[in-house]
Design an enzyme around this catalytic site. Structure first.
Site, PDB file in Angstrom:
ATOM      1  N   HIS A 190     -40.848  21.582 -26.405  1.00 25.67           N
ATOM      2  CA  HIS A 190     -40.594  22.627 -27.417  1.00 25.67           C
ATOM      3  C   HIS A 190     -41.784  22.820 -28.346  1.00 25.67           C
ATOM      4  CE1 HIS A 190     -39.831  19.527 -30.335  1.00 25.67           C
ATOM      5  NE2 HIS A 190     -39.117  18.919 -29.417  1.00 25.67           N
ATOM      6  N   GLU A 432     -32.408  28.617 -13.691  1.00 22.43           N
ATOM      7  CA  GLU A 432     -33.331  27.556 -14.122  1.00 22.43           C
ATOM      8  C   GLU A 432     -32.919  26.180 -13.623  1.00 22.43           C
ATOM      9  OE1 GLU A 432     -33.653  27.454 -18.398  1.00 22.43           O
ATOM     10  OE2 GLU A 432     -31.543  27.881 -18.685  1.00 22.43           O
ATOM     11  N   ASP A 456     -37.453  24.887 -16.942  1.00 24.69           N
ATOM     12  CA  ASP A 456     -36.403  23.965 -16.522  1.00 24.69           C
ATOM     13  C   ASP A 456     -36.309  23.853 -15.007  1.00 24.69           C
ATOM     14  OD1 ASP A 456     -35.151  22.707 -18.771  1.00 24.69           O
ATOM     15  OD2 ASP A 456     -34.494  24.692 -19.403  1.00 24.69           O
ATOM     16  N   CYS A 503     -39.374  34.246 -17.091  1.00 27.20           N
ATOM     17  CA  CYS A 503     -39.715  34.041 -18.499  1.00 27.20           C
ATOM     18  C   CYS A 503     -40.210  32.619 -18.795  1.00 27.20           C
ATOM     19  CB  CYS A 503     -38.530  34.392 -19.393  1.00 27.20           C
ATOM     20  SG  CYS A 503     -37.099  33.351 -19.101  1.00 27.20           S
TER      21      CYS A 503
HETATM   22  C1  PEP Z   1     -37.180  28.002 -19.045  1.00 23.26           C
HETATM   23  O1  PEP Z   1     -36.490  26.999 -18.874  1.00 23.26           O
HETATM   24  O2  PEP Z   1     -38.086  28.367 -18.265  1.00 23.26           O
HETATM   25  C2  PEP Z   1     -37.000  28.847 -20.233  1.00 23.26           C
HETATM   26  C3  PEP Z   1     -37.624  29.989 -20.359  1.00 23.26           C
HETATM   27  O3  PEP Z   1     -36.190  28.394 -21.204  1.00 23.26           O
HETATM   28  P1  PEP Z   1     -36.562  27.237 -22.259  1.00 23.26           P
HETATM   29  O4  PEP Z   1     -38.041  26.991 -22.166  1.00 23.26           O
HETATM   30  O5  PEP Z   1     -36.132  27.758 -23.573  1.00 23.26           O
HETATM   31  O6  PEP Z   1     -35.752  26.098 -21.773  1.00 23.26           O
HETATM   32 MG    MG Z   2     -34.706  26.637 -20.018  1.00 24.52          MG
END
Ligand code: PEP
Ligand code: MG
Length: 578
Positions: A190, A432, A456, A503
């Site tokens: 994060h 994911e 993920d 994404c």
């Molecule tokens: C992902 O898992 O690729 C995603 C975009 O969500 P996050 O990074 O918020 O888990």
């Molecule tokens: Mg994710």
């Protein structure tokens, strides 16, 4: 001068004074004191040692009562260290010789101690945890309980920390934190995601950078090359200043692309949107030339505040993002709390394996009132602009159906209450986890769109914790298994006429752009600062070239071959790409 290599997760270079947080989030002060004040510092140190010894004795006695003398004996090591004359003399010498506060001297001496212990045979090396513990106790008694508040800094700093909690990252004072470097973390942790989104140069996974830097020392954080230079010499500073100027020039050239479409040389239009964590960032997405918000990670509403947000707070945040997006689409993802975000801190019994635990959509389906509050706000805000709803971490059809049922319940509630809202909101799901990717044909019949979350998907396909620096070298989206899953989802989308976007962080990585285009992706949502660069690559190639490259890349059976092939091909077609 010392150079440390980590993982560059947010581009840019900054040369700045270090602000160091210790592992318990205490800021280590760098305040200098004159000779007269040094006496007072020594007295504060003496008192802190007395207080620390008292704390340890109390703790030892309590442990002895509860668990037995053997375990309590660990604290004898702490007491011996607090009584160690050599250690105390070293701290006192630093206060006197360098004219610094007692906190600074403790941090300096214990940092050296920790390094010395780490270089000893295993039995002693393991004692490094105790060394940290004693240091923290001394600092706590010196500083009091004041934790670092990162939202009110009074000067520009490069922030160095062992790791940052999501709430710390969420509350960073963006006007003063110019760079970030952490011991822990991986490419999609994060801290990495937020730093990238905010455009703060960052390097993570440096293992022990906080042990090597003195507060106030000059550091260079080079997010492009994944390097931190501690106490650089004049020549290195000059070289980096030159590099910073060159990057600024490249940035200026990229700005010119802002109003041009993301279209390939053979005329195929690509939708390039931005990922946001905070509603204000919607403006940055547009400034960078993005076509809308492809992923709004709403959990940051929780992470930045002490209490659970109300429906009105959700609503206000969404309306703000929608207004700033000025008529462009906004994809609002429902709460992705859990794992390392929020719920563990508040749980009575923390989960043993939170990445596989009660997180994300699972958490929402167990906390229906919290889930409904958010969906009410989204449906009401959808009256003010084009909004879609996105469910994270769907692993089976039941979850998707349950989540959609909650949306229907909320619609009924709002109708009954006579509250105005938009019922016709497209509903999509993140793909994911491997189970969702493998079952995408079945899911495609029940959603309006897919959004592939490679952050993920990589973690769960390869069994590699995305935030763990120790396995960071195994974490790669170029693994053929991941690429096959992506390809299958794109194909399923085409078969069922369901739009598919991507994404995850790889969409922001220039090395992957040709491959993803070639695999058939036409919608990307990426970190806002990366929009111009990715747009440039899209505008420099034809779809035909990208398809040939993807076809070849899919024939390799190791991630190394894939990566080096993609790098070569991208350099060949877009020579100044990186
Ligand atoms: C992902 O898992 O690729 C995603 C975009 O969500 P996050 O990074 O918020 O888990
Ligand atoms: Mg994710």
């Amino acid at each position: 001068m010392e150079i440390k290599k980590g993982i560059g997760v947010s581009p840019g270079v900054v040369i700045c004074r270090a602000f160091v947080l210790d592992t318990e989030e205490f800021p280590i002060p760098e305040r200098h004191v004159d000779a007269a004040a040094a006496k007072g510092e020594l007295e504060r140190l003496r008192q802190a040692v007395v207080d620390s010894k008292r704390d340890v004795v109390l703790l030892r006695d309590r442990m002895a009562d509860q668990i037995g003398d053997e375990t309590a004996a660990i604290f004898d090591f702490h007491l011996r260290m607090l009584d160690d004359k050599v250690m105390l003399r070293r701290v006192r010498d630093v206060v006197r010789d360098q004219g610094v506060t007692a906190e600074h001297a403790v941090a300096t001496v214990f940092r050296d101690y920790a390094k010395e212990y780490l270089n000893m045979p295993q039995f002693w090396a393991e004692r490094v945890k105790d060394v940290h513990d004693i240091q923290k106790r001394l600092l706590r008694n010196l500083i009091g309980q004041s934790r670092a508040t990162l939202d009110h800094l009074d000067r520009d700093v490069a922030l160095l920390a062992h790791d940052l909690t999501p709430s710390q990252t969420a509350s960073l004072d963006r006007s003063h934190v110019l760079g970030l470097a952490t011991d822990a973390g991986g490419r999609t942790s994060h801290t990495a995601i937020v730093a990238h989104a905010l455009g703060i140069p960052a390097v993570v996974g440096l293992k022990d950078v906080t042990l090597s830097v003195q507060p106030g020392q000059t550091v260079i954080i080079d997010g492009n090359r994944g390097v931190v230079v501690i106490d650089p010499d004049e020549a290195t500073i000059a070289e980096h200043r030159h590099y910073v100027r060159r990057l600024a020039e490249m940035e200026r050239q990229l700005v010119a692309l802002r109003d041009l479409p993301a279209v390939t040389r053979d005329g195929h239009e690509i939708t390039l949107m931005g990922n946001i964590e905070f509603p204000q960032e919607a403006a940055t997405v547009l400034e960078k030339g993005g076509a809308g918000i492809g992923l709004y990670r709403t959990e940051y509403l929780y992470l930045g505040s002490e209490s659970e947000p109300t429906e009105q707070q959700h609503y206000d945040a969404y309306c703000q993002a929608i207004a700033l997006a000025a008529g462009r689409p906004v994809v609002i993802r429902t709460l992705d709390l859990g794992a390392d975000k929020y719920t563990q801190d508040r749980a009575l019994v923390p989960e043993r394996n939170p990445m596989l635990g009660l997180r994300s959509i699972r958490y929402c389906l167990r906390n229906i009132p919290l889930f409904k509050t958010q969906i009410r706000a989204v449906l009401r805000a959808a009256l003010t602009g084009p909004v879609s709803l996105l469910f994270p971490l769907i692993t089976n059809l039941m979850e998707l159906r349950q989540a959609k049922m909650i949306v229907r319940d909320v619609i009924e509630d709002l109708e009954e209450e006579g509250v105005e809202f938009m019922a016709d909101v497209p509903i999509g799901m993140m793909v994911e986890v491997p189970s969702a990717a493998l079952m995408c044909d079945a899911f495609a019949r029940e959603v309006d769109f897919f959004s592939i979350g490679t952050n993920d998907l990589v973690q769960y396909t390869l069994a590699v914790d995305r935030g763990n620096e120790r396995v960071a070298s195994l974490y790669t989206a170029a693994h053929p298994a991941v690429l096959r899953l992506i390809k299958d989802v794109v194909r399923a989308g085409q078969r069922h006429d369901v739009s598919v976007s991507l994404c995850g962080e790889i969409a922001s990585d220039p090395e992957f752009t040709l491959l993803l285009l070639g695999l058939g992706l036409r919608v990307f949502s990426i970190a806002p600062p990366a929009i111009p660069e990715i747009k440039r690559i899209i505008r420099s190639v034809t779809l035909e070239q990208a398809m040939l490259i993807a076809r070849k890349a899919m024939t390799f059976d190791s991630d190394k071959q894939v990566t080096s092939y993609l790098r070569d091909q991208t350099r060949r077609l877009v020579p100044d790409a990186f």
